[in-house]
Write a protein that holds these residues in place. Structure first.
Motif, PDB file in Angstrom:
ATOM      1  N   ILE A  90      -3.248 -50.785 -49.609  1.00 26.37           N
ATOM      2  CA  ILE A  90      -4.117 -51.652 -48.836  1.00 26.37           C
ATOM      3  C   ILE A  90      -4.516 -52.849 -49.670  1.00 26.37           C
ATOM      4  N   GLU A  91      -4.889 -53.875 -48.952  1.00 29.53           N
ATOM      5  CA  GLU A  91      -5.392 -55.086 -49.581  1.00 29.53           C
ATOM      6  C   GLU A  91      -6.909 -55.024 -49.468  1.00 29.53           C
ATOM      7  N   ILE A  92      -7.603 -55.159 -50.571  1.00 30.35           N
ATOM      8  CA  ILE A  92      -9.056 -55.125 -50.453  1.00 30.35           C
ATOM      9  C   ILE A  92      -9.576 -56.546 -50.264  1.00 30.35           C
ATOM     10  N   PRO A  93     -10.771 -56.675 -49.692  1.00 31.74           N
ATOM     11  CA  PRO A  93     -11.294 -58.026 -49.427  1.00 31.74           C
ATOM     12  C   PRO A  93     -11.409 -58.826 -50.709  1.00 31.74           C
ATOM     13  N   ARG A  94     -11.198 -60.134 -50.578  1.00 35.51           N
ATOM     14  CA  ARG A  94     -11.211 -61.003 -51.757  1.00 35.51           C
ATOM     15  C   ARG A  94     -12.586 -61.008 -52.428  1.00 35.51           C
ATOM     16  N   ARG A  95     -13.621 -60.926 -51.616  1.00 35.55           N
ATOM     17  CA  ARG A  95     -14.972 -60.915 -52.184  1.00 35.55           C
ATOM     18  C   ARG A  95     -15.151 -59.719 -53.114  1.00 35.55           C
ATOM     19  N   ALA A  96     -14.597 -58.583 -52.699  1.00 36.65           N
ATOM     20  CA  ALA A  96     -14.683 -57.385 -53.538  1.00 36.65           C
ATOM     21  C   ALA A  96     -13.974 -57.614 -54.866  1.00 36.65           C
ATOM     22  N   ASP A  97     -12.805 -58.270 -54.795  1.00 35.60           N
ATOM     23  CA  ASP A  97     -12.074 -58.588 -56.026  1.00 35.60           C
ATOM     24  C   ASP A  97     -12.940 -59.399 -56.984  1.00 35.60           C
ATOM     25  N   ASP A 164     -23.143 -55.532 -52.490  1.00 35.91           N
ATOM     26  CA  ASP A 164     -22.860 -56.952 -52.416  1.00 35.91           C
ATOM     27  C   ASP A 164     -23.774 -57.701 -53.396  1.00 35.91           C
ATOM     28  N   LEU A 165     -23.323 -58.897 -53.772  1.00 35.97           N
ATOM     29  CA  LEU A 165     -24.174 -59.742 -54.610  1.00 35.97           C
ATOM     30  C   LEU A 165     -25.007 -60.628 -53.691  1.00 35.97           C
ATOM     31  N   THR A 166     -26.309 -60.540 -53.804  1.00 34.33           N
ATOM     32  CA  THR A 166     -27.153 -61.434 -53.019  1.00 34.33           C
ATOM     33  C   THR A 166     -27.333 -62.738 -53.788  1.00 34.33           C
ATOM     34  N   GLY A 283     -17.310 -62.877 -46.959  1.00 32.31           N
ATOM     35  CA  GLY A 283     -16.536 -61.865 -46.251  1.00 32.31           C
ATOM     36  C   GLY A 283     -17.053 -60.485 -46.548  1.00 32.31           C
ATOM     37  N   PRO A 284     -16.351 -59.472 -46.042  1.00 32.92           N
ATOM     38  CA  PRO A 284     -16.802 -58.105 -46.284  1.00 32.92           C
ATOM     39  C   PRO A 284     -16.563 -57.710 -47.739  1.00 32.92           C
TER      40      PRO A 284
END
Lengths: 394, 326, 116
Positions: A90-97, A164-166, A283-284
């Motif tokens: 799977i490809e994880i969301p870019r934000r997670a990367d 997530d980073l706020t 994004g997510p």
């Protein structure tokens, strides 16, 4: 004390010794104050970690893998999730990367600052130790803010990250980085000026570039011998393919270079962090995944603060791995340590040992290292069984 | 009236400014040293026992005295037991020859400076013996390092002591103090180099960073002290604290005019305390500044730099005196 | 001597360390601390126990009438149970000083109120 010849005697170093924060045994053969030979005996903190993976689900494994090493927890976990995600394909969301990159770099800063302090302590300069660890608190507080834990962050999950980073966190990280940049620049200017420290570090524990390659050294130890090798650049994972950074090398090949490489890497990490915070995509932060991992095998590599960390995963399609294998960076550096120590002084042992930033509990698994010929090999269970049968038959 | 004089002598030896007083200020200076060192490192230091932790050294001493005294079966028993007691008596004996309350010391005779140097050499030899009798590999290494280190710092220290002695024309510490008091001149003014060398040499004598080589924690555990525990360790620790008093007291007496000062109302003991405290703070500050040298660097550096400089100091002093008298 | 200025500056500064038992630091929001189970929301599915990597949770009884036990000594404070719980019955507080001298006090029981 055992007399080997007229002039030499052997000094045990560990398993319990103030210079070693973790139990390992080194038998040094010394002649007066000079070290003639060293035998390394590993295995005092063998915890059966790899076997434990086979009894745990992939979710539980997430937290077990962190416990391989308390300091490069994020690197090990990143390696683990990269493996599992590659198998699930799977490809994880870019934000997670990006968030993974940020946490991994925060961890590198914390690990390197910790190391600068330990290096000071090993040569008897406790003041440097106190100051470096005081500044490291900044990173630890940021870690607690972003992931919830100071060490063993538990920030990754299979398919993304957990928090997530706020925008408030981002501004706090920025503020912390500003302070740390100032402090790191101070250390960078101050350390080469302190002559007592340099007297203990320059020309000590020399590892020539050709030896470093031949003995498979990794990480800052290798880069201090002038060889430009870094998994983040050579085989990018997470967001390292987009973040610009320099691979720091020094060609002094000694302990002083290893100190400077690490100090410079802190500055590089701050650069990466600032870039990643600037370009953090929206994004997510995670994708939902079905439980269970398809059968297959995968190897992944991550540049841990101490060097290249390699994990191997074999899955048989159930919710538990069939085999999990970890090659921690410290293990790769042991043969090089033998080469560095021989011919040096007893007084230099702690700093040379510390210079690879050893992490014993990362390392202890079934591996055999023969230092004299700088050869290391590993045995499978069958080979081991055969050996034990042969040995018992004797 | 002979018995009253005798009683007074006994009391001054035992209580003030004798053993009990010296032990108390030794423990006090240990606290000062630890607090200041901690403050320099941006920490608190001892803070729990007594006001601002001032009783912590006493608590440590009592704790060690009450603890189990383990004696490994392989040690050389007689020497191993004798070393802690002897090493405690050395700085105490030497301190009797240093003026603390006035210009006269408890015991004073011509040549007592040489005797003090001898006692300080004995401390290094006792450290070596302690390490050797432990038969532990770390102790042995530590003991050898202590002896080797003594070879490095003894000579420049002794030569630098000669500076004030030449000025006063006497080898008695009390007479050197009296000379400084009567001339209103501190020997440091004519011996600045010698003062620096003595400070460095005392860092080595006291086994402090950057010369804590004989007990380098990260290399050889606790060096020659590794096998000592309980009461024995308590005595050794007390001896090391007394050595700090001895070092600062001796430097005060030789270079800083001893327990005298420009303001006559302040009693001698106060001058002594002020001057030694400043020296203790200097020692603590130096301890926080450096990384530890290697034993070979220490010995060769000492012979390469300290010895020639100390001789240079004496030569310069002689030339100066010659020029003044001319 | 390279650090002398820094040392002198420190003399005027407040020490960086805390006098811990007397002086506690404010826990950072979001810090992973004490695990609190709202037992009235718990449906006894046992998913948290399946996912817990440290075997720190225990179910006493079965199904919707079960009680929960949390072993402080085993917990690694990863917060996986919080994420796993389908009814959001588990939350993590920021309390960090959980150490105790008695072993019995290190197991926290979350009992269902007796229904009348």
């Amino acid at each position: 004390m055992k007399n080997l010849s007229e002039n030499t005697f052997s000094v045990p170093f560990g398993p319990q010794h103030p210079a070693l924060k973790e139990p390992e045994n080194f038998m040094f053969t010394v002649d007066g104050e000079r070290v003639v030979d060293v035998k390394i005996r590993l295995g005092y903190v063998h915890r059966g970690g790899e076997k434990a993976f086979e009894a745990r689900t992939y979710t539980q494994g997430l937290y077990l893998v962190e416990r391989i090493c308390g300091i490069c927890a994020m690197a090990h976990q990143l390696c683990y999730v990269n493996n599992v995600e590659a198998l699930i394909d799977i490809e994880i969301p870019r934000r997670a990367d990006y968030i993974r990159t940020i946490i991994a770099e925060l961890e590198r800063i914390h690990s390197h600052l910790l190391w600068v302090g330990v290096a000071g302590h090993e040569v008897g300069w406790d003041t440097l130790f106190m100051y470096a660890w005081r500044d490291r608190e900044v990173v630890l507080d940021l870690m607690e803010l972003t992931t919830g834990n100071r060490v063993l962050h538990a920030s990754n999950t299979i398919g993304g990250v957990r928090r997530d980073l706020t925008s408030e966190m981002i501004s706090r990280i920025r503020k912390g980085m500003k302070l740390l940049k100032e402090r790191t620049n101070y250390y960078k200017a101050m350390i080469p000026k302190e002559r007592t420290l340099m007297k203990r570090a320059v020309g000590v524990g020399v590892l020539k570039p050709q030896d470093a390659v031949a003995l498979c050294a990794v990480g800052p130890t290798l880069r201090a011998s002038g060889i430009k090798r870094d998994v983040r650049r050579d085989d990018p994972y997470s967001a390292y393919d987009e973040t610009p950074f320099d691979v720091i090398t020094y060609d002094g090949c000694d302990v002083a270079s290893r100190v400077l490489v690490r100090v410079d890497e802190i500055l590089e990490s701050i650069k990466i962090l600032n870039y990643a915070l600037e370009h953090l995509p929206s994004g997510p932060i995670a994708v939902r995944l079905p439980r269970g991992v398809p059968a297959g095998e995968n190897v992944s590599m991550v540049e841990a603060p101490r060097g290249e960390d390699i994990h191997y995963l074999k899955s048989n399609g159930t919710d538990k791995p069939e085999r999990y294998k970890v090659r921690a960076p410290t293990l790769a550096n042991w043969p090089a340590v033998g080469a560095m120590i021989k011919g040096g002084y007893i007084a230099d042992i702690p700093i040379v040992l510390a210079a690879i930033d050893p992490c014993m509990s990362c390392t202890d698994r079934m591996t055999f290292t023969e230092v004299n010929s700088a050869k290391s090999w590993q045995w499978s269970r069958d080979e081991l069984r055969r050996y034990s049968l042969k040995w018992r038959g004797k | 009236m002979a018995w009253e004089v005798g009683l007074l002598a006994l009391l001054s030896t035992l209580i003030y400014p004798g053993i009990i007083f010296l032990v108390v200020i030794a423990l006090f200076y240990q606290w000062v040293d630890r607090r200041f060192y901690a403050k320099l490192q941006n920490r608190y230091g001892p803070i729990y026992t007594g006001p601002r932790g001032i009783l912590q050294p006493v608590a440590d001493l009592i704790k060690l005295l009450a603890k189990e005294d383990i004696e490994p079966s392989a040690v050389d028993k007689q020497i191993f037991r004798a070393v802690p007691v002897l090493i405690l008596t050395m700085p105490l004996t030497a301190l009797f020859m240093i003026p603390i309350t006035g210009t006269w010391a408890l015991a004073s005779f011509e040549g007592d400076l040489i005797f003090i140097i001898f006692l300080m050499t004995l401390i290094a030899i006792l450290a070596f013996l302690g390490g050797w009798s432990s038969t532990n590999i770390f102790s042995t290494l530590g003991g050898m390092r202590a002896a080797l280190q003594a070879l490095g710092y003894e000579v420049p220290m002794a030569v630098s002591f000669m500076g004030p002695a030449i000025l006063a024309g006497s080898l008695s510490v009390s007479k050197i103090v009296q000379w400084q008091a009567s001339h209103g001149l501190w020997a440091i003014l004519l011996n600045p180099l010698g003062f620096g060398i003595v400070i460095v040499a005392f860092l080595a004598e006291l086994e402090r960073i950057p010369f804590d080589i004989p007990e380098a924690e990260t290399e050889i555990v606790a060096g020659w002290q590794t096998e000592f525990s309980g009461r024995k360790l308590a005595l050794i620790r007390l001896a090391l604290d007394l050595e700090l008093v001895l070092a600062s007291g001796l430097v005060t007496a030789l270079f800083l005019g001893g327990p005298t000062g420009p303001i006559p109302i302040i009693p001698g003991i106060a001058w002594f305390m002020i001057k030694t405290l400043v020296l203790v703070l200097i020692f603590s500050n130096l301890r926080a500044l450096f990384a530890r040298f290697r034993i070979d660097q220490m010995v060769s550096g000492s012979w390469k730099y300290l010895v020639p400089l100390s001789i240079l100091q004496i030569v310069m002093l002689e030339l100066l005196l010659g020029w003044l008298s001319f | 001597m390279a650090m002398q200025n820094e040392l002198v500056k420190s003399l005027a500064k407040k020490p960086a360390t805390l006098l811990y038992p007397f002086e506690k630091y404010d826990s950072i929001p979001g810090s992973r601390g004490k695990v609190v189970i709202d037992i009235t929301k718990c449906i006894g599915c046992g998913l948290c126990i399946r996912d817990c990597p440290a075997f720190a949770l225990e179910m006493v009884g079965k199904g919707p009438t079960c009680d929960m036990k949390w072993y402080i000594t085993r917990c690694v404070f990863c917060g996986q149970c919080v994420e796993t719980c389908p009814r959001s019955a588990i939350i993590q507080e920021t309390t960090y000083d959980l150490a105790g001298a008695e072993k019995a006090a290190l197991v926290i029981e979350y009992k269902r109120p007796k229904s009348s």
